[in-house]
Motif scaffolding. Sequence first.
Motif, PDB file in Angstrom:
ATOM      1  N   ASP A 192      -6.884  -3.715  10.944  1.00 22.23           N
ATOM      2  CA  ASP A 192      -7.482  -2.742  10.283  1.00 22.23           C
ATOM      3  C   ASP A 192      -9.230  -3.150  10.239  1.00 22.23           C
ATOM      4  OD1 ASP A 192      -8.884  -1.169   8.158  1.00 22.23           O
ATOM      5  OD2 ASP A 192      -6.992  -1.172   7.133  1.00 22.23           O
ATOM      6  N   TYR A 212       0.737  -1.234   0.100  1.00 28.51           N
ATOM      7  CA  TYR A 212       0.080  -0.076   0.078  1.00 28.51           C
ATOM      8  C   TYR A 212       0.792   1.339   0.114  1.00 28.51           C
ATOM      9  CZ  TYR A 212      -3.193   3.523   1.858  1.00 28.51           C
ATOM     10  OH  TYR A 212      -4.046   4.712   1.959  1.00 28.51           O
ATOM     11  N   ASP A 213       1.999   1.323   1.076  1.00 23.79           N
ATOM     12  CA  ASP A 213       2.669   2.419   0.979  1.00 23.79           C
ATOM     13  C   ASP A 213       3.596   2.746  -0.223  1.00 23.79           C
ATOM     14  OD1 ASP A 213       1.917   3.059   3.837  1.00 23.79           O
ATOM     15  OD2 ASP A 213       3.604   1.900   4.504  1.00 23.79           O
ATOM     16  N   TYR A 251      -8.406   2.442  -2.180  1.00 23.87           N
ATOM     17  CA  TYR A 251      -7.939   1.000  -1.567  1.00 23.87           C
ATOM     18  C   TYR A 251      -9.113   0.471  -0.859  1.00 23.87           C
ATOM     19  CZ  TYR A 251      -5.486  -2.484   0.773  1.00 23.87           C
ATOM     20  OH  TYR A 251      -4.758  -3.746   1.230  1.00 23.87           O
ATOM     21  N   SER A 264      -9.445  10.068  -1.350  1.00 26.95           N
ATOM     22  CA  SER A 264      -7.844   9.915  -1.122  1.00 26.95           C
ATOM     23  C   SER A 264      -7.479   8.321  -1.452  1.00 26.95           C
ATOM     24  CB  SER A 264      -7.733   9.935   0.498  1.00 26.95           C
ATOM     25  OG  SER A 264      -8.679   8.936   1.049  1.00 26.95           O
ATOM     26  N   LYS A 265      -6.207   8.066  -1.332  1.00 23.57           N
ATOM     27  CA  LYS A 265      -5.642   6.898  -1.682  1.00 23.57           C
ATOM     28  C   LYS A 265      -6.310   5.659  -0.841  1.00 23.57           C
ATOM     29  CE  LYS A 265      -1.481   5.254  -0.298  1.00 23.57           C
ATOM     30  NZ  LYS A 265       0.039   5.047  -0.321  1.00 23.57           N
ATOM     31  N   ARG A 266      -6.444   6.090   0.317  1.00 18.53           N
ATOM     32  CA  ARG A 266      -6.961   5.216   1.495  1.00 18.53           C
ATOM     33  C   ARG A 266      -8.469   4.870   1.072  1.00 18.53           C
ATOM     34  NH1 ARG A 266      -6.840   1.376   5.431  1.00 18.53           N
ATOM     35  NH2 ARG A 266      -8.640   1.663   6.670  1.00 18.53           N
TER      36      ARG A 266
END
Length: 216
Positions: free
Chosen positions: A127, A40-41, A70, A65-67
């Motif tokens: 998570d 992910y990073d 995802y 956002s990227k989050r």
Amino acid sequence: MSSEDKTLSAEPRSRQRLEPDARRAQILAVARRLFGEQSYDAVSTTDIAREADVARGLINHYFESKRGLYLAVVRQLVTAPSPVADNLPNSTVERRVTVLIDRWLDVVEHNAPMWLTAIGSEAVGRDSEIGQILFEGDEIATDWVLQAARLTEVEEGREELRAMVRSFGSMVRAASREWLVRGALSRSDLHVLLTDTLLHLLHVTYPALRASHEGR
């Protein structure tokens, strides 16, 4: 080549015009591949935008956002990867379950890197948002199984039946690792394992459970 030709060739190609739903699906497809190939990073929205041939701001427009992107990828994969339970053959339960599992294995095989990433998050257990998505996925997959087995109208013992099918889902994830990571099982091996286990659960284990309750 003339200087004019060189100038023209250096100009960026125009982006293909797509409807919003198609553009969103395109971004999801690229993100699914990149998040599966790298951590992910290691993946940036710039990388995704470049691969999808879109402006980076469009990713924020659709996913914030990227989050957010995802999570959308994980949700798409584990809650609605394809109409695996649609148009099942009007045949025996055994045949319907066989087709259901075959279609599901198609989805997993086609999206193997991202699938393993998603269920890996479950294994880590850190998570909560991913965990919630996987929980929703279990409920949807349970609906698929009951539809294939023609058990959607069951009332007596319904919660026990759903619990058993959800437990089978945990086995599916573990068995997928044996196939995709360890290579200890082939796809055909896994198909036999999952089909036989699910049919035994539906035809033997669940009726035995109901009988034991009625005998109390």
